[in-house]
Structures are given as C-alpha cells and as structure tokens.
Design an enzyme around this catalytic site. Structure first.
Site, PDB file in Angstrom:
ATOM      1  N   TYR A  44      55.843  16.710  33.378  1.00 34.10           N
ATOM      2  CA  TYR A  44      55.013  15.597  34.325  1.00 34.10           C
ATOM      3  C   TYR A  44      55.382  14.494  34.387  1.00 34.10           C
ATOM      4  CZ  TYR A  44      51.498  19.632  34.701  1.00 34.10           C
ATOM      5  OH  TYR A  44      50.938  20.917  34.794  1.00 34.10           O
ATOM      6  N   SER A  45      55.129  13.602  34.949  1.00 35.58           N
ATOM      7  CA  SER A  45      55.666  12.070  35.135  1.00 35.58           C
ATOM      8  C   SER A  45      54.940  11.436  33.888  1.00 35.58           C
ATOM      9  CB  SER A  45      55.278  11.398  36.370  1.00 35.58           C
ATOM     10  OG  SER A  45      53.762  11.395  36.643  1.00 35.58           O
ATOM     11  N   GLU A  46      53.711  11.816  33.431  1.00 35.25           N
ATOM     12  CA  GLU A  46      53.145  11.417  32.225  1.00 35.25           C
ATOM     13  C   GLU A  46      52.335  12.289  31.479  1.00 35.25           C
ATOM     14  OE1 GLU A  46      53.767   7.215  34.010  1.00 35.25           O
ATOM     15  OE2 GLU A  46      52.763   8.896  34.646  1.00 35.25           O
ATOM     16  N   THR A  47      52.391  12.123  30.112  1.00 39.24           N
ATOM     17  CA  THR A  47      51.465  12.956  29.432  1.00 39.24           C
ATOM     18  C   THR A  47      50.720  12.131  28.381  1.00 39.24           C
ATOM     19  OG1 THR A  47      52.918  15.193  29.409  1.00 39.24           O
ATOM     20  CG2 THR A  47      51.396  14.957  27.353  1.00 39.24           C
ATOM     21  N   HIS A  76      47.620   6.394  36.495  1.00 41.40           N
ATOM     22  CA  HIS A  76      47.129   7.951  36.646  1.00 41.40           C
ATOM     23  C   HIS A  76      47.081   8.569  35.288  1.00 41.40           C
ATOM     24  CE1 HIS A  76      50.654  10.860  36.048  1.00 41.40           C
ATOM     25  NE2 HIS A  76      49.752  11.556  36.157  1.00 41.40           N
TER      26      HIS A  76
END
Length: 301
Positions: A44-47, A76
């Site tokens: 994902y774009s961030e974790t 987000h």
C-alpha cells in the site's frame, strides 16, 4: 512472533474506494528494517505500526512507512489508524474515547473521532505543523514530469512550490480539469529533474468553481514507488494551507471538499478546514470516512 493487522479504505464510505491502509499491532520488538519489509509486503502507499506511547498522556506512538521509506507524518494513515483504534474500543489497556493523540516524527497529531449513531465512521486530524512554503520549482520540470505542455501549468496565483504541514510536496495548480485528467507521471523525468531535490512528490490540483466539490487533485510519487496515490491527507493539508493564504478569510474557518483518486478508479473525498485569525492560519484539519476491509495475522519468524 505473531502480529495482528487490519486494513481499511480511507476517505471513502464505499469498499474498494479511497486509499487502502494496513494498520499493524504488536510490533514493539520490530526493527525499522522489518517494518519496512512488512510495508513492502502489503504494497500500500502506507502501512502504520501502532506502538505504546512514550508519554502516557498520549494514545500511541505511530510509525508510518511507504514502500520505500519511513515518513514523519501522513494524512490517510492517521485518519485510518485512528478509526481502526476507535473500532477496537481500547488500546494498551485504556479505553479509546472521542479523540486520540498520536506521537509521530513530525510532532504530536491530535485526531477527533467522527461518529454516527454512537459508532465511529472516520476521523479528523489536526496537522502537527502549520503550513510552510518551500522553494519554487521550474515550470518546465513540472510539465515534463507530468507529461504536459508548460501552458497546462498555472502560475498566475503561485508557481509550482514546495509546501508542508509535516511532510513536503510540490504543489501545482493546473489550467483546467482536462489537464488534470491528462497528467501522468513520467518516472525518467522525475529521476532526472526532481530526485536531487529535498521534495520530489507532485500534488497537482484544479479549483472547480461550481462542481460538487471545491477542489480536484491528483498526487504522483513514482520515486516512492507510488505512481499515483488515491487520497493524500498530508498533501491536501499543505494545499489547504496554501489556499488559505491565497483565498482564506482574515477571520473564521475556510472549509473545502477535495476529490482525489477519481481518475484511477478509487474516488476519495477529503474534508478540509482551516481556521484563520488576524489574517493568519491557526489550525488546519483534514478528515473523512473509512471502511473496514480485512483483519488477520502476520506470522513472523
């Protein structure tokens, strides 16, 4: 070692919309390298990794990883992590109320839980820093990176310019929605023109003027292995700060509805607010709804 995780779609009330996020619990013994590897595994774009707070007055320490690096703040991930924590009801042996406070690299992030009928449905963060402008970036470089003609870049209100509320982006106003839809990240141009700069992610936008939203935006970060991000709270927080400087009231609150992710099939809606007093910004908030998607375990050797 067994870790638990939950995934959530952020800035949407529709499954498979918004920006997906993985929230990992139980990673106190993980190294930064192992956290980075887990972020790559999710893709994902961030974790995020939710850890005990250093100050017991706060809710948690939250570390945020993109597929390529740890970042000090992002929008987000905060909205999604706060919503997941609220759904759980308690964290580190303490109940979660109507607000949480996360310790992050950029500072302390206060987040209000949004509820309907007594149930959490999302969250609204206050940015850890007020807006700061960075250096301008040449129009020719931005146009090449986005595969556009230079005439598609508006400069009458501001040039392409760095902006941050905790994580910096290049903020770019485009001429119209057609230019926004035509934009695409040209990785080779990002590498040759922007990689040497301290900021190399481009957040481009148009003001809609009568649409069902106030702003439409797209964010490109190919050097972070994120060609396009469906919803970027930190970039839109910076954009809110810039627009408040340009258009905001001297006193009161400016509220904007920002659409992102539409062109990539993951429509997102971000609700932004900027408080102003004496002609200056005093607070920036970004919020939205979330949808639960998956829960499970990571079995670590």
């Amino acid at each position: 070692m067994t870790l638990t995780y939950e995934t959530v779609d952020v800035f949407t009330e529709t499954p498979f919309g918004g920006n997906p996020l993985a929230v990992v619990f139980g990673g106190e013994a993980l190294s930064a390298e192992r956290m980075q590897a887990i972020a790559v595994e999710f893709g994902y774009s961030e974790t995020t990794f939710v850890l005990p707070p250093q100050d017991p007055a706060n809710t948690a320490r939250v570390r945020i990883f993109t597929p390529t690096r740890e970042v000090p703040f992002a929008g987000h991930p905060n909205v999604g992590t706060a919503t997941v924590v609220a759904w759980r009801g308690s964290l580190f042996g303490r109940p979660v109320g109507e607000a949480v406070r996360f310790e992050e690299g950029a500072g302390l992030v206060p987040i209000a839980i949004l509820s309907e009928g007594g149930k959490p449905v999302g969250a609204q963060l206050t940015t850890p820093q007020l807006f700061r402008r960075g250096a301008p970036v040449p129009v020719a470089d931005i146009a090449a990176c986005l595969g556009l003609e230079a005439t598609a870049i508006r400069t009458d209100r501001h040039p392409p310019v760095g902006g941050t509320v905790g994580l910096e982006f290049i903020l770019v106003e485009l001429a119209d929605r057609a230019a926004l839809e035509a934009a695409r990240p040209i990785r080779a141009e990002f590498e040759s023109r922007l990689a040497h700069l301290p900021v190399y992610d481009i957040h481009c936008y148009v003001r809609t003027g009568g649409d069902d939203v106030d702003v439409r935006a797209r964010m490109f970060a190919p050097l972070d292995n994120i060609d396009e991000d469906p919803a970027t709270g930190s970039a839109n927080g910076a954009l809110l700060g810039l627009l408040a400087e340009l258009d905001g009231p001297a006193e009161g609150t400016m509220a904007l509805r920002i659409a992102q992710g539409v062109e990539m099939g993951r429509p997102s809606l971000l609700l932004g607010e900027v408080d102003r007093a004496g002609g200056a910004t005093t607070a920036i908030r970004v919020g939205g709804r979330c949808v639960a998607m998956m829960r499970g375990e990571l079995v670590m050797p």
